[in-house]
Design a protein around this motif. Structure first.
Motif, PDB file in Angstrom:
ATOM      1  N   THR A 410       2.801   6.336 100.195  1.00  0.00           N
ATOM      2  CA  THR A 410       3.110   5.474  99.132  1.00  0.00           C
ATOM      3  C   THR A 410       1.696   5.628  98.145  1.00  0.00           C
ATOM      4  O   THR A 410       0.587   5.761  98.457  1.00  0.00           O
ATOM      5  CB  THR A 410       3.446   4.094  99.507  1.00  0.00           C
ATOM      6  N   LEU A 411       2.111   5.346  96.762  1.00  0.00           N
ATOM      7  CA  LEU A 411       1.086   5.143  95.918  1.00  0.00           C
ATOM      8  C   LEU A 411      -0.205   4.199  96.110  1.00  0.00           C
ATOM      9  O   LEU A 411      -1.166   4.438  95.998  1.00  0.00           O
ATOM     10  CB  LEU A 411       1.484   4.990  94.498  1.00  0.00           C
ATOM     11  N   ASP A 412       0.289   3.056  96.545  1.00  0.00           N
ATOM     12  CA  ASP A 412      -0.458   1.798  96.753  1.00  0.00           C
ATOM     13  C   ASP A 412      -0.007   1.084  97.660  1.00  0.00           C
ATOM     14  O   ASP A 412       1.253   0.474  97.647  1.00  0.00           O
ATOM     15  CB  ASP A 412      -0.874   1.132  95.468  1.00  0.00           C
ATOM     16  N   SER A 413      -0.554   0.968  99.054  1.00  0.00           N
ATOM     17  CA  SER A 413       0.004   0.048 100.033  1.00  0.00           C
ATOM     18  C   SER A 413       0.047  -1.374  99.800  1.00  0.00           C
ATOM     19  O   SER A 413       0.804  -2.190 100.451  1.00  0.00           O
ATOM     20  CB  SER A 413      -0.811   0.262 101.246  1.00  0.00           C
ATOM     21  N   THR A 414      -0.828  -1.815  98.639  1.00  0.00           N
ATOM     22  CA  THR A 414      -0.995  -3.241  98.325  1.00  0.00           C
ATOM     23  C   THR A 414      -0.037  -3.586  97.307  1.00  0.00           C
ATOM     24  O   THR A 414       0.228  -4.894  96.911  1.00  0.00           O
ATOM     25  CB  THR A 414      -2.538  -3.553  97.905  1.00  0.00           C
ATOM     26  N   ASP A 415       0.713  -2.637  96.721  1.00  0.00           N
ATOM     27  CA  ASP A 415       1.631  -2.932  95.758  1.00  0.00           C
ATOM     28  C   ASP A 415       3.027  -3.374  96.016  1.00  0.00           C
ATOM     29  O   ASP A 415       3.477  -2.581  97.141  1.00  0.00           O
ATOM     30  CB  ASP A 415       1.766  -1.567  94.699  1.00  0.00           C
ATOM     31  N   LEU A 419       5.988   2.042  95.988  1.00  0.00           N
ATOM     32  CA  LEU A 419       6.319   3.201  95.229  1.00  0.00           C
ATOM     33  C   LEU A 419       5.830   4.446  95.968  1.00  0.00           C
ATOM     34  O   LEU A 419       4.926   4.969  96.242  1.00  0.00           O
ATOM     35  CB  LEU A 419       6.088   3.245  93.617  1.00  0.00           C
ATOM     36  N   SER A 420       6.822   5.484  96.063  1.00  0.00           N
ATOM     37  CA  SER A 420       6.469   6.840  96.769  1.00  0.00           C
ATOM     38  C   SER A 420       5.416   7.569  95.861  1.00  0.00           C
ATOM     39  O   SER A 420       5.796   7.591  94.633  1.00  0.00           O
ATOM     40  CB  SER A 420       7.731   7.627  96.912  1.00  0.00           C
ATOM     41  N   LEU A 421       4.634   8.200  96.501  1.00  0.00           N
ATOM     42  CA  LEU A 421       3.507   8.856  95.784  1.00  0.00           C
ATOM     43  C   LEU A 421       4.304  10.062  95.067  1.00  0.00           C
ATOM     44  O   LEU A 421       3.929  10.506  93.873  1.00  0.00           O
ATOM     45  CB  LEU A 421       2.276   9.343  96.419  1.00  0.00           C
ATOM     46  N   MET A 422       5.338  10.917  95.852  1.00  0.00           N
ATOM     47  CA  MET A 422       6.001  12.085  95.406  1.00  0.00           C
ATOM     48  C   MET A 422       6.882  11.574  94.068  1.00  0.00           C
ATOM     49  O   MET A 422       7.036  12.321  93.204  1.00  0.00           O
ATOM     50  CB  MET A 422       6.600  12.858  96.451  1.00  0.00           C
ATOM     51  N   ALA A 423       7.363  10.285  94.285  1.00  0.00           N
ATOM     52  CA  ALA A 423       8.333   9.886  93.325  1.00  0.00           C
ATOM     53  C   ALA A 423       7.365   9.822  91.948  1.00  0.00           C
ATOM     54  O   ALA A 423       7.783  10.011  90.746  1.00  0.00           O
ATOM     55  CB  ALA A 423       8.908   8.790  93.755  1.00  0.00           C
ATOM     56  N   TYR A 424       6.276   9.118  92.047  1.00  0.00           N
ATOM     57  CA  TYR A 424       5.438   9.102  90.715  1.00  0.00           C
ATOM     58  C   TYR A 424       5.007  10.102  90.185  1.00  0.00           C
ATOM     59  O   TYR A 424       4.951  10.454  89.019  1.00  0.00           O
ATOM     60  CB  TYR A 424       4.093   8.243  91.286  1.00  0.00           C
TER      61      TYR A 424
END
Length: 899
Positions: A410-415, A419-424
């Motif tokens: 995930t892009l940020d575990s605190t968010d 949101l998936s890092l690959m989706a971003y």
């Protein structure tokens, strides 16, 4: 698809070779080791950065005496069982590695990426805006080997906590596996007990309380008896915390209270905080791996050493990696026994070509700075030059490559959005890639990159996500361009990755015009309120004589339909653009896409282009191939795991739009290389029904001059082998075919009426496969051309066995096939075994008059043979009263090399 430039190479000084004495080759991509993993073992030849060891399948972890730490025999046995369990778990190969052969094992060779020591001041220094440059190590901070991570620091203080950080693709997971396996096999004697934790696994537990002893016992049952002795283990206990970015740690006392009891239930994050504080088990050593954006989650006062994983910053490490992996002896057996393995000489030649390209073309060296891209290069070369496993496509290699690097990330575990890092990456990097493809460029300015990254960002949370992506993953996709005259521009790390991301951007439906975005919002709004408004208007129309209400009522129903047609036109436009890219006349005389990809990796032999010459037009022929491949069922399933789902309805509508466009333009007569590209698109799509409908009008397959490698033979056989309609003619002249290729193409040959195999250097071994083809009960071949192949007399003997049982062949050309007198005499003796042959060409075979006359007599007695073409000097002797009166005339004037 050209490799252009490289990153500034780090200078390590004269002591580099002495410092890095134990680098090992490892699995280059990021796959969390909480899943089934492959084993790795260190191998030894320090001077060459290599260490060779026995395979894990042939040995067990050594027995180690633990002295006073674990005095009881049962505790010692528990540690040994823990070693065996860890070694077995980490030695498991993922499916993507099994393509390299059944005996391939990652624990046989290793190449360590470079690790350089850094300090807190360097970490707190503001990074460059795009965070693409790799900074060379500071003077006085030499590279670190794994065995040096816990050595005392420069002041002589003991180091208990080490944090290793690196961007996506630098090999953090591989280093963890290397250290764990080293311990399993007794090569880390400093630590008597090693306990690895996946932070992704711990984060899945949420705030549910559990003690440290419970966490260990649940994951490593043999250690239950040893748990009471953990506190006494002291510095001989090592915790490995992999992927810290998955945990949201709070070191404030108000957020996480102090706890020193390993048996006290706490949230997993709280246990990790107290371990790092050295409040729980203060003597234990801890190794942490994380992405750069999460380094600040641990206060620097709790960290004894920071180490940055720098990848393969020296081309010698890259060459070593390629040499060890590509020289695996059993690579050719991965296709279930189909095909022939590459010889050692062929593998060495492949490695040498790649090494020369690494030295001369710096962009590929810059890409292979990341160990994960070294794996991608090896997997692509294996796909291009070895028998292909069933169902493997180029798109599936790239999709698996991204899954192995981004799965679960995930892009940020605190968010809260999770949101998936690959989706971003698909949304931002895909947009940049598509803009490049649509405008036919591969170089991007900083403004181009910034525009795609910052488009639509309005809130502080969105800026924070962008900052994390820049630090952790941007370098994975983009590299700075150092080509003269292009300073300050950027390119995609691998040229084909630009086309893959552009295709992904399209199939995910992320490319929308302003009209489409506004229309979608309006349609959704009308759809939500349409039923209620329609009901009210219907009642009012009955009670009040308002003529406009029925018209408004009907308009509400029309809006969603209009938007649906807009979306449909958008899909048609995308399909039109894709098909036009596939059939661009400017690319008609290019090499096929598979040869282009091979040349981009291995380089092109011959003189280089002069710097003053105008650059060639950019070619994006892989873009439509990837679009078709991403719509396949397998790739859509993998993309769903990455957080990039493609809906079945969208895939169906895209496929229908592409089918219509292909049906119109696909009937054109294409040059051989473009025809192969067309077939490769269908192979990537992996939909037999779709391909059968689109290719139903194909009657002639002309691939003359195309170098038919194993993968190309697989492509043609997979696409055309299952069709039902017959092929009038298949022309494979001068295609460098071998017996393995003939066996692969057998399903296509069975549907062929005229088969041309001229100029392929086919020998007697290939005649065995041709004999089997002629004896097959479904064989439809009427004309078989084998001119200019060294068949010899041994080969023609096998052919006559096939012809004896064949009922379809009427025309056979054996011109210039090295038959000699022996071959012609054998033909004469066995010609009567076939009763359907009408024409036979045996010219230019070095036969004498005796053999020619013997064949002529056999031809005269043959019931169906009408034309025999033999050596021109002997043609006057071949006329007989039973033969047509024009036969001798034809023999004299027939150009001998036209058949």
């Amino acid at each position: 698809m050209r490799w252009g430039h490289h990153l500034p190479r780090a200078s390590w000084g004269s002591g580099f070779g002495r410092t890095l004495q134990r680098p090992d080759e490892r699995f280059p991509f990021l796959i969390h080791w909480s899943r089934p993993l492959q084993g790795e073992r260190p191998l030894g030849l320090p001077r060459d950065f290599i260490r060779h060891h026995e395979s894990s399948a042939d040995s067990a972890p050594p027995t180690v005496r633990h002295g006073r730490l674990f005095p009881s025999a049962s505790a010692t046995e528990a540690i040994q069982q823990h070693r065996r369990n860890l070694a077995e778990w980490f030695c498991r190969l993922p499916r993507e590695e099994r393509q390299f052969g059944p005996t391939f094992a990652l624990d046989t060779v290793h190449v360590d990426p470079v690790i350089r020591e850094s300090n807190p001041d360097e970490l707190l220094r503001p990074s460059s805006e795009l965070a693409l440059e790799h900074q060379p190590p500071q003077a006085g901070l030499p590279p670190l080997a794994l065995s040096q991570l816990f050595d005392p620091d420069a002041c002589g203080r003991r180091v208990q906590t080490v944090v290793l950080y690196g961007t996506v693709g630098t090999g953090k997971s591989t280093l963890v596996r290397k250290m764990v396996l080293d311990w399993c096999y007794g090569r880390l004697p400093t630590f008597k007990l090693l306990i690895p934790f996946s932070c992704e696994d711990l984060s899945s537990l949420g705030p549910s309380p559990a003690s440290l002893c419970q966490l260990v016992a649940q994951r490593y049952m043999p250690l239950k008896e040893v748990l009471p002795l953990m506190a006494a283990t002291g510095s001989h206990l090592l915790f490995v915390l992999h992927g810290l970015e998955h945990l949201n740690l709070d070191f404030r006392l108000a957020g996480t209270g102090l706890c020193s009891d390993p048996e006290e239930p706490e949230a997993p994050a709280a246990i990790i905080v107290n371990l790092l504080r050295k409040y729980m088990l203060p003597e234990a050593s801890i190794l942490v791996t994380t992405r750069p954006s999460a380094i600040g989650r641990i206060p620097s006062k709790y960290v004894g050493r920071y180490g940055e994983i720098c990848g393969f910053s020296d081309t010698n490490l890259q060459k070593l990696y390629f040499q060890l992996r590509l020289n695996q002896p059993d690579c050719g057996d991965a296709a279930g026994g189909a095909g022939v393995s590459a010889t050692p000489a062929q593998r060495d030649n492949l490695v040498q070509m790649l090494s020369r390209n690494l030295e001369g073309h710096h962009q590929i060296a810059a890409a292979c700075f990341l160990p994960s891209y070294c794996w991608l290069v090896c997997a692509t070369l294996h796909f291009l030059h070895a028998p292909t496993p069933a169902g493997q496509t180029l798109t599936s290699i790239y999709t698996s490559f991204l899954r192995l690097n981004f799965s679960g990330e995930t892009l940020d575990s605190t968010d809260p959005s999770n949101l998936s890092l690959m989706a971003y990456a698909a949304r931002t990097m895909g947009k940049l890639a598509y803009q490049g493809v649509s405008s036919r460029k591969t170089y991007f300015s900083e403004e181009d990159v910034r525009g795609c990254l910052e488009a639509g960002i309005k809130t502080e949370e969105e800026f924070q996500l962008l900052h994390i992506f820049r630090r952790d993953a941007l370098r994975f996709f983009l590299a700075p361009c150092v080509e003269p005259g292009r300073a300050g521009t950027f390119v995609f790390t691998v040229p084909a990755m630009q086309e893959y991301l552009a295709a992904l951007y399209i199939v995910l439906g992320l490319h929308k015009t302003t009209l489409q975005r506004v229309g979608k919002e309006v349609a959704e709004l009308v759809g939500r309120v349409g039923e209620d408004v329609s009901l009210v208007l219907g009642i009012m129309a009955k009670l009040l004589p308002l003529q406009a209400l029925p018209l408004l009522f009907n308009l509400l129903k029309v809006v969603p339909r209009v938007f649906g047609r807009m979306v449909g036109k958008s899909r048609k436009a995308v399909a039109q653009a894709m098909v036009l890219e596939m059939f661009r006349e400017e690319d008609y005389y290019n090499d096929d896409v598979l040869d282009q990809m091979g040349a981009s990796i291995l380089g092109v032999e011959g003189p280089r282009r002069h710097p003053d010459e105008p650059p060639e037009d950019e070619v994006f022929e892989l873009f439509p191939m990837f679009m078709g491949g991403l719509l396949s069922t397998h790739n859509r399933a993998v993309l769903a795991q990455l957080g990039c789902p493609i809906k079945n309805l969208d895939a169906l509508e895209n496929a229908q739009a592409i089918k219509k466009k292909l049906g119109k333009l696909g009937r054109k007569v294409l040059p051989p290389s473009e025809l192969l590209d067309h077939l490769f698109f269908h192979y990537e799509f992996q939909n037999q029904r779709f391909s059968a409908e689109v290719l139903s009008s194909l009657r002639q397959l002309n691939l003359a001059g195309v170098r038919m490698t194993p993968v190309k033979c697989t492509v043609v056989a997979a696409v055309l082998g299952s069709g039902r309609h017959a092929l009038d003619e298949v022309n494979l002249a001068s295609c460098q075919l071998d017996p393995a290729g003939l066996r692969t193409l057998m399903p296509v040959f069975l549907r062929t009426r005229k088969l041309g195999l001229q100029l392929n250097s086919l020998g007697p071994e290939a005649c065995k496969d041709l004999r089997n083809l002629l004896l097959h009960d479904q064989c439809q071949i009427t004309t078989l051309r084998l001119s200019n192949n060294p068949l010899t007399a041994a080969g023609v003997a096998l052919l006559m066995e096939g012809l004896a049982g064949n009922t379809s062949v009427t025309h056979l050309s054996l011109l210039h096939t090295g038959l000699g007198d022996e071959g012609l005499e054998l033909l004469a003796a066995q010609l009567d075994r076939n009763r359907q042959l009408q024409e036979l060409n045996v010219a230019y075979n070095g036969a004498g008059d005796t053999a020619a006359l013997a064949l002529a007599r056999a031809a005269r007695e043959h019931p169906s043979l009408e034309l025999l073409q033999c050596e021109p000097p002997c043609s006057a002797h071949l006329w007989t009263p039973r033969m047509p009166s024009h036969w001798c005339f034809l023999l004299i004037l027939m150009p001998p090399l036209c058949i």
